[in-house]
Design an enzyme around this catalytic site. Structure first.
Site, PDB file in Angstrom:
ATOM      1  NE  ARG A 262      -3.663  -2.382   2.299  1.00 26.23           N
ATOM      2  CZ  ARG A 262      -4.646  -2.677   3.149  1.00 26.23           C
ATOM      3  NH1 ARG A 262      -4.955  -1.831   4.109  1.00 26.23           N
ATOM      4  NH2 ARG A 262      -5.315  -3.799   3.023  1.00 26.23           N
ATOM      5  NE  ARG A 277      -1.321   4.211   9.259  1.00 22.99           N
ATOM      6  CZ  ARG A 277      -2.613   3.909   9.123  1.00 22.99           C
ATOM      7  NH1 ARG A 277      -3.071   3.564   7.956  1.00 22.99           N
ATOM      8  NH2 ARG A 277      -3.415   3.973  10.170  1.00 22.99           N
ATOM      9  CD  GLU A 349      -8.680  -1.758  10.577  1.00 26.28           C
ATOM     10  OE1 GLU A 349      -8.863  -0.536  10.636  1.00 26.28           O
ATOM     11  OE2 GLU A 349      -8.654  -2.398   9.510  1.00 26.28           O
ATOM     12  CB  SER A 352     -11.204  -4.558   8.350  1.00 28.85           C
ATOM     13  OG  SER A 352     -12.260  -3.689   8.083  1.00 28.85           O
ATOM     14  NE  ARG A 391      -2.050  -2.261  11.552  1.00 31.45           N
ATOM     15  CZ  ARG A 391      -2.900  -1.304  11.167  1.00 31.45           C
ATOM     16  NH1 ARG A 391      -4.185  -1.416  11.447  1.00 31.45           N
ATOM     17  NH2 ARG A 391      -2.454  -0.247  10.517  1.00 31.45           N
TER      18      ARG A 391
END
Length: 430
Positions: A262, A277, A349, A352, A391
């Site tokens: 990403r 991230r 988070e 999801s 994560r």
RNA sequence: GGAGAGGUGGCCGAGUGGUCGAAGGCGCACGCCUGGAAAGCGUGUAUACCGGAAACGGUAUCGCGGGUUCGAAUCCCGCUCUCUCCGCCA
């Protein structure tokens, strides 16, 4: 992609649904384009029919040898040709404009999704576990000695820039162990089928799942024109693109462990420390393909699969349902699973899980046929992280950190860690 | 990367400018036949869009996109995928 027929039938209802996502009424523009499109198609086809008939006649006339009549017909057809081309071009232009517009519109939220402007409007559904009492100040993952021993952000930056990481020794083994543990659980306990997929895909695949055309800037693209997947949702969901599957083969439940890429455009300044991230990370993804009537139950099942991983790891979490303002482009309803991070003193988070209804299926023309039915119907697609591996790594080390700088590992990972249950402050396994 | 061959309906497979949505076969559905079944015989059997209350009509689709032509599965150009051989390579 939305069903133009539904918009035609109930434009106000459509606008009301989109209004919940903060978009003002677009149905009038859609309907205008749709009307133009249909009118031009009708006109163009009528003229084409006439032209085709004349062309057929020409063939016959030529055989009878009447040269005059032949030439006359030819002239007439030539005239019609220009007019047909003009009408067809107009129809195509209207159709493209309509498609562009529809492709850029997000999915409609389900009734059960709470209204809200941003993440503060999300609603907690449940909590599991209690954050451990620590008689020392909890550190963030990158500050824990046992972690720092195997985490090299500086050299990753030297090679690749910010938002990249290098892991070594016990830490990378833990990272791999987490992925293996998640996969094994999904395969053995949850009945998912493991798939190995490409991480470079064509643009079509990303249009299908909804990342394109609108979110190109969030993605990486190669010189050869391939795109790097931001999630295996893209490859797993596109497994059924363009296909008509048998109802008996549903539900289909897939999982894949892949790299994800990403660009993180627009997230400058967010989560800049540590490895929360990254531009490149690993995720174990879950995708389900179901009949429409089964997607709600499947959504709950999938969310439970994600939660189950955290429970087995002994990591406290809470599950929220995203409000309309926080909902992703392709989702009808999303459950975020947030894991407790002692270092930040908050839930973050880690998964999801979304149900997309037929939104993606329409974009990629993925259908199924019911036993005995002639007409195929659009499938429903769902996707969820099960889980984000990096994560999960953060959560395991932060929740397992000890006063002496070591990390206590979850019992279920021991088989994947050569029996080790701790990472010592110097990075060694014990 | 180089050379060659090829992509036709659910499947196989014919078809080099008109009457071709496309022969034939297989499969499938229905009917006849049968005590029942098989075989045999007969009939039917694509999708999308536009118009229409419907019946039905129209348009498009022979890998995809352009072009030539009054007319393209058929001719031309580009792309793509598959296969074979060569090269390179984990």
């Amino acid at each position: 992609m939305h069903d133009i027929r539904l918009i035609r039938e109930n434009p106000t209802g459509f606008d009301a649904m989109l209004a919940r996502r903060g978009l003002s009424g677009v149905s009038s523009e859609i309907l205008a384009l749709d009307e133009t499109r249909r009118a031009r198609i009708t006109a163009a086809e009528a003229m084409l029919a006439e032209r085709n008939a004349a062309s057929k006649e020409i063939g016959l006339v030529r055989k009878t040898g009447n040269q005059e009549e032949f030439e006359a017909l030819r002239a007439r057809v030539a005239e019609m040709k220009d007019e047909t081309a003009r009408l067809e071009a107009e129809a195509k232009a209207a159709d493209e404009a309509l498609t562009d517009l529809l492709m850029g519109l997000p999915n409609l939220p389900l009734e059960s999704v709470p209204d809200g402007a941003d993440e503060t409007g999300n609603v907690e559904l449940r909590r599991w576990g209690t954050p451990r009492e620590m008689d020392f100040a909890a550190k963030e993952h990158f500050e824990i000695p046992a972690v720092a021993a195997g985490l090299d952000l500086g050299r990753a930056a030297k090679l690749s820039g910010s938002r990249f990481m290098m892991l070594s020794g016990s830490l990378v083994r833990l990272h791999r162990a987490l992925a293996q543990f998640m996969l094994d659980t999904h395969i053995n306990e949850n009945g998912l089928t493991e798939v190995w997929t490409p991480v470079l895909v064509r643009g079509d695949a990303l249009v299908g799942t909804g990342q394109l055309p609108k979110f190109a800037e969030d993605l990486y693209r190669t010189e050869g024109g391939h795109w790097l997947i931001p999630t295996a949702e893209v490859t797993l969901t596109n497994l059924v693109a363009g296909e008509i599957v048998e109802a008996a083969s549903l539900p289909r439940r897939y999982t894949a462990w892949t790299q994800c890429f990403r660009s993180e455009a627009g997230s400058a300044g967010k989560d800049v420390t540590g490895i929360l991230r990254q531009h490149q990370f690993e995720k174990v993804e879950m995708v389900s393909i179901t009949a429409p009537e089964d997607s709600d139950a499947e959504h709950e099942r999938m969310t439970r699969c994600a939660e189950d991983i955290l429970e087995r790891l002994g990591l406290p979490y809470r599950t929220v349902v995203l409000c309309t303002g926080d909902l992703g482009f392709g989702a009808r309803r999303t459950h975020d699973v947030e894991v407790w991070l002692p270092g930040q003193g908050t839930y973050r988070e880690i998964s999801s899980c979304s149900t997309c209804g037929d939104f993606q299926a329409r974009r990629m023309n993925a259908r199924f046929r019911r036993e005995g039915e002639k007409r195929p119907e659009f499938l429903h697609t769902l996707n969820g992280s099960g889980l984000a591996v990096g994560r999960a790594l953060i959560a395991v080390v932060e929740n397992g950190q000890q006063a002496d700088g070591s990390v206590q590992l979850p019992e279920v990972l021991a088989p994947y860690m050569g029996g080790a249950r701790r990472i010592l402050p110097d990075g060694a396994l014990a």
